[in-house]
Design a protein around this motif. Structure first.
Motif, PDB file in Angstrom:
ATOM      1  N   SER A  21      -3.850 -52.415  27.024  1.00 36.09           N
ATOM      2  CA  SER A  21      -3.238 -51.168  26.560  1.00 36.09           C
ATOM      3  C   SER A  21      -4.091 -49.998  27.008  1.00 36.09           C
ATOM      4  N   CYS A  25      -2.840 -47.278  21.145  1.00 38.73           N
ATOM      5  CA  CYS A  25      -2.228 -48.094  20.094  1.00 38.73           C
ATOM      6  C   CYS A  25      -3.286 -48.785  19.246  1.00 38.73           C
ATOM      7  N   GLY A  87       3.903 -50.605  19.922  1.00 39.35           N
ATOM      8  CA  GLY A  87       3.970 -49.647  21.023  1.00 39.35           C
ATOM      9  C   GLY A  87       5.103 -49.971  21.975  1.00 39.35           C
ATOM     10  N   THR A  88       5.471 -48.977  22.759  1.00 42.92           N
ATOM     11  CA  THR A  88       6.572 -49.184  23.701  1.00 42.92           C
ATOM     12  C   THR A  88       6.170 -50.135  24.822  1.00 42.92           C
ATOM     13  N   CYS A  89       4.892 -50.158  25.166  1.00 40.07           N
ATOM     14  CA  CYS A  89       4.433 -51.016  26.266  1.00 40.07           C
ATOM     15  C   CYS A  89       4.863 -52.478  26.105  1.00 40.07           C
ATOM     16  N   HIS A  94       7.553 -49.844  29.199  1.00 38.41           N
ATOM     17  CA  HIS A  94       7.282 -48.416  29.218  1.00 38.41           C
ATOM     18  C   HIS A  94       7.230 -47.863  30.652  1.00 38.41           C
ATOM     19  N   MET A  95       6.238 -47.003  30.941  1.00 35.83           N
ATOM     20  CA  MET A  95       6.211 -46.378  32.263  1.00 35.83           C
ATOM     21  C   MET A  95       5.580 -47.288  33.319  1.00 35.83           C
ATOM     22  N   CYS A 119       4.788 -44.213  21.218  1.00 34.37           N
ATOM     23  CA  CYS A 119       3.727 -44.155  22.219  1.00 34.37           C
ATOM     24  C   CYS A 119       2.704 -43.121  21.830  1.00 34.37           C
ATOM     25  N   PRO A 120       1.722 -43.431  21.012  1.00 35.88           N
ATOM     26  CA  PRO A 120       1.629 -44.647  20.208  1.00 35.88           C
ATOM     27  C   PRO A 120       2.430 -44.514  18.915  1.00 35.88           C
TER      28      PRO A 120
HETATM   29  S1  SF4 Z   1       2.627 -47.654  24.034  1.00 31.75           S
HETATM   30 FE1  SF4 Z   1       1.727 -45.754  24.785  1.00 31.75          FE
HETATM   31  S2  SF4 Z   1      -0.113 -45.548  23.511  1.00 31.75           S
HETATM   32 FE2  SF4 Z   1       0.521 -47.651  23.336  1.00 31.75          FE
HETATM   33  S3  SF4 Z   1      -0.598 -48.758  24.887  1.00 31.75           S
HETATM   34 FE3  SF4 Z   1       1.351 -48.196  25.808  1.00 31.75          FE
HETATM   35  S4  SF4 Z   1       0.958 -46.254  26.824  1.00 31.75           S
HETATM   36 FE4  SF4 Z   1      -0.752 -46.592  25.404  1.00 31.75          FE
END
Ligand code: SF4
Lengths: 142, 298
Positions: A21, A25, A87-89, A94-95, A119-120
């Motif tokens: 991560s 998070c 978290g979105t990851c 996510h991205m 996020c987070p």
């Molecule tokens: S969800 Fe956002 S804050 Fe959490 S690990 Fe992924 S990028 Fe980082």
């Protein structure tokens, strides 16, 4: 709701896995232990060994290196053991979806019980996610 | 009839241990401005461990791995029984203090053996630290017991030590008795593995160290054993230094837990070198002074 679930949800020991991560998070998870949120009043404890774990909190986008380790860790945990994606990851990559290094979202690797997007996610959201897990456990076997 | 009484006493000591441990957790939480767990938390935790899967790691020595928590549990049960029968029935055997010392060493010894047998490098580190601590604190505790025995005129009966003090002169009030109490207090802190001396279980460095491979019911047996020690060790120290009526003893037990918690919350974790230095180069000379004072009747 059986006696087993009743006991289980009152003492969930949480193990925290960071599968690559951005560390944000993880900080939010530690926030849950602070005086303001204090998850120990629900009997939850952050523990150090995977053998004592009831809940795995997984943060971060899975990459090629951490996915096999994560699978090993899930197999090492004593069952019944639940997985929460924080978290979105881990929920949906996510991205980092198109990155050369990431493989898939968390649920393609191990079964996931609760998703906490954000996020987070705020500590409130994490606690709400755990409450969802508790609801799921207590209503499943009716 | 007596059989049922013994079971009642064991039930009582397990529940008192659970309450004591809860008090320690709750007070810690209050010191940190948190709410803390509800009073039944430790019992729920143990019940939960018994419904979880028990894993025996590959490469572990199976017999020793399974046997260690059971032996530890049984020896702490026997300690609780000896203490209680001593107090209530005045029933004892020759040199029961020495038997209690041996029985109290057994849980730590089997903790070390269990950790060695679990074939985990972090458990190995924890076991080595526990071994070093064991050498440090048992030695100091025996010095403290020597002071008590000198003050009782060479008697090795626990009930005689209690009776002597019930007549009036409580050891805690004399100089040498106070020194012996300080030694015994630090022994208690180290034996229960509470913070300044929790190096073998350090969660942040070696991930619960000696306990790392234990899971499910076996971890539950370790927890019950610790629960019993949480009651019987403070009880033993109260019997040695400030016995009284039954209600007094319970109040003193809670006060002792409070003292432990305060020391826990104002100290960081010591390194293993500092633990050894503290016990050998600070507490041991203090104990020698205590023995000198005790022989001269202070
Ligand atoms: S969800 Fe956002 S804050 Fe959490 S690990 Fe992924 S990028 Fe980082």
């Amino acid at each position: 709701m059986g006696l087993k679930e009743k006991i289980l949800v009152k003492s969930l020991w949480v193990f925290h896995i960071s599968a690559g991560s951005c560390n944000n998070c993880d900080i939010e998870i530690l926030d849950c232990l602070t005086p303001r949120f204090d998850i120990e009043r629900f009997g939850m404890q952050l523990i150090g060994s995977i053998r004592h774990a009831d809940v795995l909190l997984v943060t971060g986008a899975m990459n090629k290196k951490s996915a096999p380790i994560l699978k090993d860790l899930y197999e090492q945990a004593p069952k019944p053991c639940f997985v929460v994606a924080v978290g979105t990851c881990p929920c949906s990559q996510h991205m980092f979806k198109d990155s050369y290094n990431t493989i898939s979202s968390l649920d393609a690797i191990i079964p996931v019980d609760v998703y906490i997007p954000g996020c987070p996610p705020k500590p409130e959201a994490i606690i709400a996610g755990i409450a969802k897990l508790i609801n799921k456990l207590t209503n499943d076997k009716r | 009839m007596k059989f049922i009484l013994y079971f009642l006493f064991l039930f009582f000591s397990v529940s008192m241990g659970g309450i004591g441990w809860w008090l320690e957790r709750k007070l810690t939480a209050r010191f940190q401005y948190r709410v803390g767990p509800p009073w039944y938390q430790n019992f729920i935790d143990i019940m939960k461990l018994f419904i979880k899967e028990t894993i025996i790691p590959q490469g572990a020595s199976r017999i020793l791995f399974i046997l260690s928590p059971l032996v530890s549990l049984s020896s702490s049960l026997i300690v609780a029984l000896i203490l209680i029968t001593d107090y209530f029935f005045k029933q004892n055997f020759i040199a029961d203090i020495i038997v209690i010392i041996y029985l109290l060493i057994i849980p730590s010894l089997f903790l070390i053996l269990g950790a060695f047998s679990s074939a985990n490098p972090l458990a190995l580190v924890g076991a080595i630290r526990e071994t070093k601590q064991l050498i440090a604190y048992e030695f100091v505790f025996i010095v403290s017991l020597v002071i008590v025995i000198i003050k009782t005129g060479g008697s090795l009966f626990l009930s005689e030590i209690i009776e002597r003090q019930m007549l009036g002169n409580i050891y805690f009030k004399s100089f040498s008795g106070l020194i012996a109490f300080i030694l015994a207090f630090f022994y208690l802190q180290a034996k229960l593995g509470i913070i300044p001396f929790d190096t073998p279980e350090a969660e942040q460095e070696i991930a619960s160290g000696v306990m790392i491979e234990y899971s499910g019911a076996l971890l539950g047996f370790w927890k019950i054993s610790k629960l019993l020690l949480y009651f019987s060790l403070p009880l033993f120290i109260i019997f040695l230094f400030l016995p009284g009526k039954f209600v007094d003893i319970i109040i003193k037990y809670f006060l002792l837990i409070l003292l432990i918690t305060v020391v826990k919350n104002i100290n960081p974790r010591m390194r293993i070198k500092d633990v050894l230095e503290f016990f050998w180069f600070f507490l041991f000379p203090l104990g020698l002074i205590g023995i000198f004072l005790a022989i001269n009747g202070y």
